[in-house]
Design a protein around this motif. Structure first.
Motif, PDB file in Angstrom:
ATOM      1  N   ALA A  90      49.769   1.783  -6.523  1.00 42.75           N
ATOM      2  CA  ALA A  90      48.757   2.661  -7.106  1.00 42.75           C
ATOM      3  C   ALA A  90      47.455   1.917  -7.413  1.00 42.75           C
ATOM      4  O   ALA A  90      46.449   2.536  -7.754  1.00 42.75           O
ATOM      5  CB  ALA A  90      49.301   3.293  -8.396  1.00 42.75           C
ATOM      6  N   TYR A  91      47.463   0.582  -7.263  1.00 45.37           N
ATOM      7  CA  TYR A  91      46.286  -0.230  -7.568  1.00 45.37           C
ATOM      8  C   TYR A  91      45.231  -0.030  -6.485  1.00 45.37           C
ATOM      9  O   TYR A  91      45.549   0.046  -5.294  1.00 45.37           O
ATOM     10  CB  TYR A  91      46.694  -1.705  -7.643  1.00 45.37           C
ATOM     11  N   ASP A  92      43.962   0.041  -6.858  1.00 47.95           N
ATOM     12  CA  ASP A  92      42.852   0.236  -5.922  1.00 47.95           C
ATOM     13  C   ASP A  92      42.719  -0.971  -4.992  1.00 47.95           C
ATOM     14  O   ASP A  92      42.496  -2.086  -5.447  1.00 47.95           O
ATOM     15  CB  ASP A  92      41.562   0.447  -6.717  1.00 47.95           C
ATOM     16  N   GLN A  93      42.837  -0.763  -3.682  1.00 50.12           N
ATOM     17  CA  GLN A  93      42.793  -1.848  -2.701  1.00 50.12           C
ATOM     18  C   GLN A  93      41.452  -2.578  -2.719  1.00 50.12           C
ATOM     19  O   GLN A  93      41.403  -3.797  -2.600  1.00 50.12           O
ATOM     20  CB  GLN A  93      43.081  -1.312  -1.302  1.00 50.12           C
ATOM     21  N   GLU A  94      40.350  -1.857  -2.878  1.00 56.33           N
ATOM     22  CA  GLU A  94      39.032  -2.502  -2.903  1.00 56.33           C
ATOM     23  C   GLU A  94      38.886  -3.426  -4.104  1.00 56.33           C
ATOM     24  O   GLU A  94      38.318  -4.514  -3.993  1.00 56.33           O
ATOM     25  CB  GLU A  94      37.920  -1.462  -2.891  1.00 56.33           C
ATOM     26  N   VAL A  95      39.389  -3.006  -5.240  1.00 56.06           N
ATOM     27  CA  VAL A  95      39.352  -3.850  -6.442  1.00 56.06           C
ATOM     28  C   VAL A  95      40.220  -5.088  -6.211  1.00 56.06           C
ATOM     29  O   VAL A  95      39.816  -6.211  -6.519  1.00 56.06           O
ATOM     30  CB  VAL A  95      39.833  -3.060  -7.687  1.00 56.06           C
ATOM     31  N   TRP A  96      41.405  -4.883  -5.640  1.00 54.04           N
ATOM     32  CA  TRP A  96      42.302  -6.007  -5.353  1.00 54.04           C
ATOM     33  C   TRP A  96      41.655  -7.002  -4.393  1.00 54.04           C
ATOM     34  O   TRP A  96      41.708  -8.213  -4.600  1.00 54.04           O
ATOM     35  CB  TRP A  96      43.620  -5.502  -4.780  1.00 54.04           C
TER      36      TRP A  96
END
Length: 57
Positions: A26-32
């Motif tokens: 559920a974590y935002d890929q762009e932020v990661w």
């Protein structure tokens, strides 16, 4: 060799390579991606040269 600081474990998998997909789906890929980029930049700042260059006279 780079230095692992506390909290760096989440950016690495068991073989020591970097984790490109966030551990939580559920974590935002762009932020990661940005966090991994900054983490890798930290490795570069702390990394010492692996080969010492000597001048030949």
């Amino acid at each position: 060799m780079s230095i692992l600081r506390p909290g760096d474990e989440k950016f690495h998998i068991s073989d020591g390579s970097h984790r490109w997909i966030p551990p939580d789906p559920a974590y935002d890929q762009e932020v990661w991606d940005e966090q991994v980029r900054q983490h890798m930049h930290g490795h570069l700042r702390n990394e010492r040269p692996k080969v010492r260059i000597q001048r030949l006279a």
